[in-house]
Design an enzyme around this catalytic site. Sequence first.
Site, PDB file in Angstrom:
ATOM      1  N   CYS A   2       0.857  -1.249   0.204  1.00 13.74           N
ATOM      2  CA  CYS A   2       0.056   0.040   0.065  1.00 13.74           C
ATOM      3  C   CYS A   2       0.774   1.209   0.005  1.00 13.74           C
ATOM      4  CB  CYS A   2      -0.695   0.061   1.352  1.00 13.74           C
ATOM      5  SG  CYS A   2      -1.723  -1.495   1.474  1.00 13.74           S
ATOM      6  N   ARG A  27       1.475   1.730  -6.039  1.00 12.50           N
ATOM      7  CA  ARG A  27       1.802   0.765  -5.005  1.00 12.50           C
ATOM      8  C   ARG A  27       0.163   0.012  -4.765  1.00 12.50           C
ATOM      9  NH1 ARG A  27       6.390   0.957  -2.149  1.00 12.50           N
ATOM     10  NH2 ARG A  27       5.543   0.011  -0.388  1.00 12.50           N
ATOM     11  N   TRP A  74      -3.668  -1.671  -1.331  1.00 14.08           N
ATOM     12  CA  TRP A  74      -3.747  -2.915  -2.111  1.00 14.08           C
ATOM     13  C   TRP A  74      -3.852  -3.808  -1.286  1.00 14.08           C
ATOM     14  CZ3 TRP A  74      -3.070  -3.991  -6.896  1.00 14.08           C
ATOM     15  CH2 TRP A  74      -2.823  -5.452  -7.319  1.00 14.08           C
ATOM     16  N   ASN A 100       0.783   0.003   6.295  1.00 12.74           N
ATOM     17  CA  ASN A 100       1.251  -0.778   4.986  1.00 12.74           C
ATOM     18  C   ASN A 100       1.883  -2.032   5.583  1.00 12.74           C
ATOM     19  OD1 ASN A 100       2.104  -1.861   2.725  1.00 12.74           O
ATOM     20  ND2 ASN A 100       4.125  -0.640   2.617  1.00 12.74           N
ATOM     21  N   GLY A 101       1.530  -3.135   5.294  1.00  8.55           N
ATOM     22  CA  GLY A 101       2.152  -4.383   5.687  1.00  8.55           C
ATOM     23  C   GLY A 101       0.861  -5.379   5.930  1.00  8.55           C
ATOM     24  N   GLU A 485       5.670 -19.454 -22.282  1.00  9.93           N
ATOM     25  CA  GLU A 485       5.859 -18.210 -21.830  1.00  9.93           C
ATOM     26  C   GLU A 485       6.990 -17.263 -22.235  1.00  9.93           C
ATOM     27  OE1 GLU A 485       3.770 -16.588 -20.058  1.00  9.93           O
ATOM     28  OE2 GLU A 485       5.015 -15.019 -19.113  1.00  9.93           O
ATOM     29  N   LYS A 489       6.476 -13.545 -23.792  1.00 15.98           N
ATOM     30  CA  LYS A 489       7.287 -12.568 -23.388  1.00 15.98           C
ATOM     31  C   LYS A 489       7.875 -11.786 -24.574  1.00 15.98           C
ATOM     32  CE  LYS A 489       5.684 -11.783 -20.159  1.00 15.98           C
ATOM     33  NZ  LYS A 489       4.813 -12.529 -19.941  1.00 15.98           N
ATOM     34  N   GLU A 492       5.225 -10.344 -27.055  1.00  8.22           N
ATOM     35  CA  GLU A 492       4.479  -9.106 -26.762  1.00  8.22           C
ATOM     36  C   GLU A 492       5.152  -7.880 -26.369  1.00  8.22           C
ATOM     37  OE1 GLU A 492       2.198  -9.463 -23.134  1.00  8.22           O
ATOM     38  OE2 GLU A 492       3.648 -10.774 -22.194  1.00  8.22           O
ATOM     39  N   HIS A 508       8.600 -32.579 -36.055  1.00  3.70           N
ATOM     40  CA  HIS A 508       7.344 -32.579 -36.726  1.00  3.70           C
ATOM     41  C   HIS A 508       6.893 -31.468 -37.603  1.00  3.70           C
ATOM     42  CE1 HIS A 508       6.714 -36.615 -34.881  1.00  3.70           C
ATOM     43  NE2 HIS A 508       7.280 -35.871 -33.785  1.00  3.70           N
ATOM     44  N   LYS A 607      -3.166  -4.181 -20.012  1.00  6.15           N
ATOM     45  CA  LYS A 607      -2.849  -4.912 -18.686  1.00  6.15           C
ATOM     46  C   LYS A 607      -4.111  -5.949 -18.417  1.00  6.15           C
ATOM     47  CE  LYS A 607      -0.504  -6.185 -15.455  1.00  6.15           C
ATOM     48  NZ  LYS A 607       0.623  -7.441 -15.746  1.00  6.15           N
TER      49      LYS A 607
HETATM   50  C1  AGP Z   1       0.975 -11.605 -20.255  1.00  3.53           C
HETATM   51  O1  AGP Z   1       2.138 -11.024 -20.309  1.00  3.53           O
HETATM   52  C2  AGP Z   1      -0.020 -10.797 -20.859  1.00  3.53           C
HETATM   53  N1  AGP Z   1      -0.212  -9.594 -20.251  1.00  3.53           N
HETATM   54  C3  AGP Z   1      -1.375 -11.386 -21.075  1.00  3.53           C
HETATM   55  O2  AGP Z   1      -1.242 -12.765 -21.572  1.00  3.53           O
HETATM   56  C4  AGP Z   1      -2.019 -11.812 -19.605  1.00  3.53           C
HETATM   57  O3  AGP Z   1      -1.437 -12.856 -18.991  1.00  3.53           O
HETATM   58  C5  AGP Z   1      -3.448 -12.423 -19.696  1.00  3.53           C
HETATM   59  O4  AGP Z   1      -4.030 -11.172 -20.532  1.00  3.53           O
HETATM   60  C6  AGP Z   1      -4.144 -12.612 -18.749  1.00  3.53           C
HETATM   61  O5  AGP Z   1      -4.522 -11.682 -18.004  1.00  3.53           O
HETATM   62  P1  AGP Z   1      -4.805 -11.976 -16.184  1.00  3.53           P
HETATM   63  O6  AGP Z   1      -3.829 -12.988 -15.766  1.00  3.53           O
HETATM   64  O7  AGP Z   1      -5.035 -10.772 -15.745  1.00  3.53           O
HETATM   65  O8  AGP Z   1      -6.370 -12.591 -16.385  1.00  3.53           O
END
Ligand code: AGP
Length: 612
Positions: A2, A27, A74, A100-101, A485, A489, A492, A508, A607
Amino acid sequence: MCGIVGYIGERKALPILINGLKRLEYRGYDSAGIAIHNGEKLHVHKKKGKVADLERDVKDKNIDGHIGIGHTRWATHGEPNDVNAHPHVSQNGLFVLIHNGIIENYKQLKNFLIDKGYQFKSETDTEVLVNLIEYMYLEGGTDAEMAVRLALSEVIGAYAIVVISTNEPDKLIAARKSSPLVIGLGKGEYFLASDATPIVEYTNRVVYLDNDNIAILKKDEFVLKNLDNQELSPIIQNIDFNLAAIEKNGYDHFMLKEIFEQPDAIHDTMRGRISSDGTMVRLGGIMDVMDKILKAERFVIVGCGTSWHAGLVGEYLIENLARIPVEVEYGSEFRYRNPIIKKEDIVIAISQSGETADTLAAVELAKHNEATVLGICNVVGSSIARETHAGVYTHAGPEIGVASTKAFTAQVTVLSMFSLMLSQEKGTLPYSDFKYLVKELQHIPGKIARVLEQNAYIRDLADRYKNATNFLYLGRGYLYPVALEGALKLKEISYIHAEGYPAAEMKHGPIALIDENMPVVFLATKDKIYEKVLNNIEEVKSRGGRVIAIATEGDETVRKMVDHIIEVPHVPEPLAPLVTVVPLQLLAYHAAVLRGNDVDQPRNLAKSVTVE
Ligand code: AGP
């Protein structure tokens, strides 16, 4: 995590508190509040929502007063709402506090206070602390500072607090243990904050409180003590970085900060869930439905993007350790393909934001079919967390960078604890193996910290390959989801095309792509199929491919076979995703920075995908 602020001086406190909270919203941002004393009356305003919502709420209320505290939350205990928002006022109105904690023994303290006649409005650990201070003040017939000291001596956990006593409204009392707290030294005024961000525009002279410090601040007096009431000499430092940098704690981007926060995020996610002697794992948020979990004949894990990759790791963990069949589904596919869902099924929704529309829809479909639905979310009180029957929060703290990093490793940590807990409930894993894996899980934060020490080396690698147009990521077993993954990364945030594949599947089809322009990243740490991965590396090398291998520390065999090696500490196979993903996060991050991209807000992405 927080954000807290405080002010005492000649100026009106309100604008200083509001501006300070805006600087700290990174935060935590699920609710906010302020408390200001004008010499006669204490004004407290708090609500769910962002600081801007609070600002609109208070702007027409003529709140004057030159001493105040503020908080942006948070949530860790109790979902985001007006009642759980800080500041919290004690039952008799003698104290108001921001925190905060995490107070780990808050339940015992709460029960003690209930026995003494205290009643609670919120679900927070913070309300327990402010009432404990009041109890000490009334029972001990002491002053506010001593009451704070006596209460803190009963607390186990982490805290940064600022307290106002309505009987002594000429001072702020601040204390710190494990959670950060900074004091800004002005002329006839003092500022308090979780970091220097809200302070630097008023003064660059600061004191960073240490653990067990207590600070008593009056307009023209600052006294620093320890919990034993001994006076200390404050160490005054000068802030020399700019505002923007501070929010990122000196990192160039939130993503890099969050990659480096992973040891703490994993530690915080495990905290209170593994017994100190490592003999027991307990996820409190799912105990109410444990009977259904143990009877289930199938788990279905749903998620999107990185969370789906975490789910894939979860499949390997749960099937391997707890021997329960698992299916992993994209939320977007599951919701529309008319899946078979039985009421005996356990559906596990994984989501950092807790707001992803496709995952939320999958949750609703599962509930409609009477399955039991669990959530693994990072945002307390988020839609998915509220919709599920039970769940486990990751305690990764706010993840600001669009590319998910610490949330992924926190999700995998929860899935690891979940699988281990189930393995003992079902007797599918020898107790000695269980204890070994739990101990190794507790060592993961330190091992990730060692991987992070290779940041500069990985940056050089990224510089060497930043102009490639295609990458292949290959892994087997637990490391296949890590390959996926790593590829996600890279694509994206650097916008380089990358594909993740099971290493053996390369033969394959994808092997046709291999040439000297196609860097291939192998997850090649030592496990039971390690020899097979060596063969796959050979297949790539013999076709002129360039190989970057993530390998176990000291593996000279791989070193001789590949073009570049990134070594990671040895961990047991089921825990390998937690350490092997970190170099891939750094590789993607540096490639993106070197290509001049907006790493924290890559093009076309959000996000949280709250729409279909
Ligand atoms: C991953 O780096 C991306 N930001 C995206 O794939 C993300 O994981 C996906 O949109 C799912 O989001 P969420 O975990 O908030 O559900």
